[in-house]
Design a protein around this motif. Structure first.
Motif, mmCIF file in Angstrom:
data_model
loop_
_atom_site.group_PDB
_atom_site.id
_atom_site.type_symbol
_atom_site.label_atom_id
_atom_site.label_comp_id
_atom_site.label_asym_id
_atom_site.label_seq_id
_atom_site.Cartn_x
_atom_site.Cartn_y
_atom_site.Cartn_z
ATOM 1 N N VAL A 19 0.598 -1.644 0.123
ATOM 2 C CA VAL A 19 0.084 -0.070 -0.122
ATOM 3 C C VAL A 19 0.759 1.431 -0.354
ATOM 4 O O VAL A 19 1.778 1.239 1.048
ATOM 5 N N LEU A 35 -5.108 6.128 -1.318
ATOM 6 C CA LEU A 35 -3.766 4.802 -1.508
ATOM 7 C C LEU A 35 -3.838 3.439 -2.462
ATOM 8 O O LEU A 35 -5.623 3.824 -2.961
ATOM 9 N N CYS A 58 0.886 -1.128 8.193
ATOM 10 C CA CYS A 58 -0.217 -2.077 7.516
ATOM 11 C C CYS A 58 -0.542 -2.587 8.488
ATOM 12 O O CYS A 58 0.850 -3.658 8.516
ATOM 13 N N PRO A 67 -8.758 -0.162 4.485
ATOM 14 C CA PRO A 67 -8.871 -0.282 3.518
ATOM 15 C C PRO A 67 -9.466 -0.422 1.682
ATOM 16 O O PRO A 67 -9.436 -0.407 0.597
#
Length: 264
Positions: free
Chosen positions: A148, A156, A187, A207
């Protein structure tokens, strides 16, 4: 889950005004704002005040940091107990280094406006190759079978961890409004934590939807660092469970904190 880190050498301290747990300061409703919480400080340790911190990440017991500024950017391994620099390697071609993340025996490093990502050998700390990136690089983290990336916008971007090919993106919103200046990323368990550039906040993002579901107010830590337009909050590394390491650009300290975020 990353391994727990022994902090015997760290000086345990509760920073005034930052202890007492992470109690939501806003009531969450279906239509209301997302909760804002404060980190509980567990310990502190020195941080190199010459480090323009762009990325911070644990790989098991090892702590890595990426620093910026063209001609001075480095990928570093730090002592997680003292903050001392154990190894350091300069970014190639005088690149302006940005976020980093560990993938197996490799480290991916973003560059700001050079439109390349650099793949490093983690063990020898040597660059292996460069791959093109469509746009700027700010923050980077590994989320399972994808990476990411942030670029300072309200999006993102997702990348293949082997080729760095872009595979998709999502727009990020807080309470229904676009949230820009997404910077250094971490993350954790399918969620993405993001420093918000020039602010004292870190946000947790789903996300899948792009929605911010938690805000961390680290303003008192930023104040303790000696607030100015250079010493900006930037750097969050997951230790284990609800414990994280937080620092900032040119900050004199790193803080081990507990972030008691609401479960999803």
């Amino acid at each position: 889950m990353r391994n727990s880190i022994i902090w015997a050498a760290a000086v345990s301290v509760l920073v005034a005004g930052c202890g007492g747990g992470a109690t939501p300061s806003e009531t969450t409703t279906a239509e209301g704002p997302v909760p804002t919480i404060t980190p509980e400080v567990l310990a502190e340790m020195p941080h190199d005040t010459t480090a323009w911190t762009q990325g911070l990440e644990f790989d098991g017991p090892r702590l890595y940091e990426g620093t910026g500024v063209a001609g001075a950017s480095q990928v570093r391994e730090l002592d997680p107990e003292t903050g001392a620099v154990l190894r350091a390697a300069a970014a190639p071609n005088n690149y302006y280094g940005e976020g980093i993340t560990v993938v197996g025996d490799r480290i991916w490093e973003l560059t700001w406006q050079n439109k390349v990502a650099v793949e490093w050998d983690k063990n020898t700390m040597t660059p292996l190759r460069e791959v093109p990136v469509n746009g700027e690089g700010w923050g980077l983290c590994a989320d399972g079978d994808r990476l990411v990336r942030s670029d300072g916008s309200d999006r993102l971007f997702f990348h293949d961890p082997e080729t760095f090919a872009e595979t998709g993106s999502v727009a990020v919103t807080r309470d229904g409004d676009p949230l820009t200046n997404l910077n250094e990323l971490e993350c954790v368990d399918g969620q993405v934590w993001a420093n918000v550039w020039t602010s004292d906040t870190i946000v947790r993002i789903d996300p899948g939807s792009g929605e911010v579901n938690t805000v961390v107010d680290a303003s008192e830590l930023a104040g303790n660092a000696g607030r100015d337009n250079q010493k900006v909050l930037n750097g969050i590394a997951h230790i284990d469970g609800d414990e994280y390491l937080i620092t900032g650009k040119y900050w004199p300290k790193m803080y081990r904190v507990r972030i008691d975020a609401p479960s999803e």
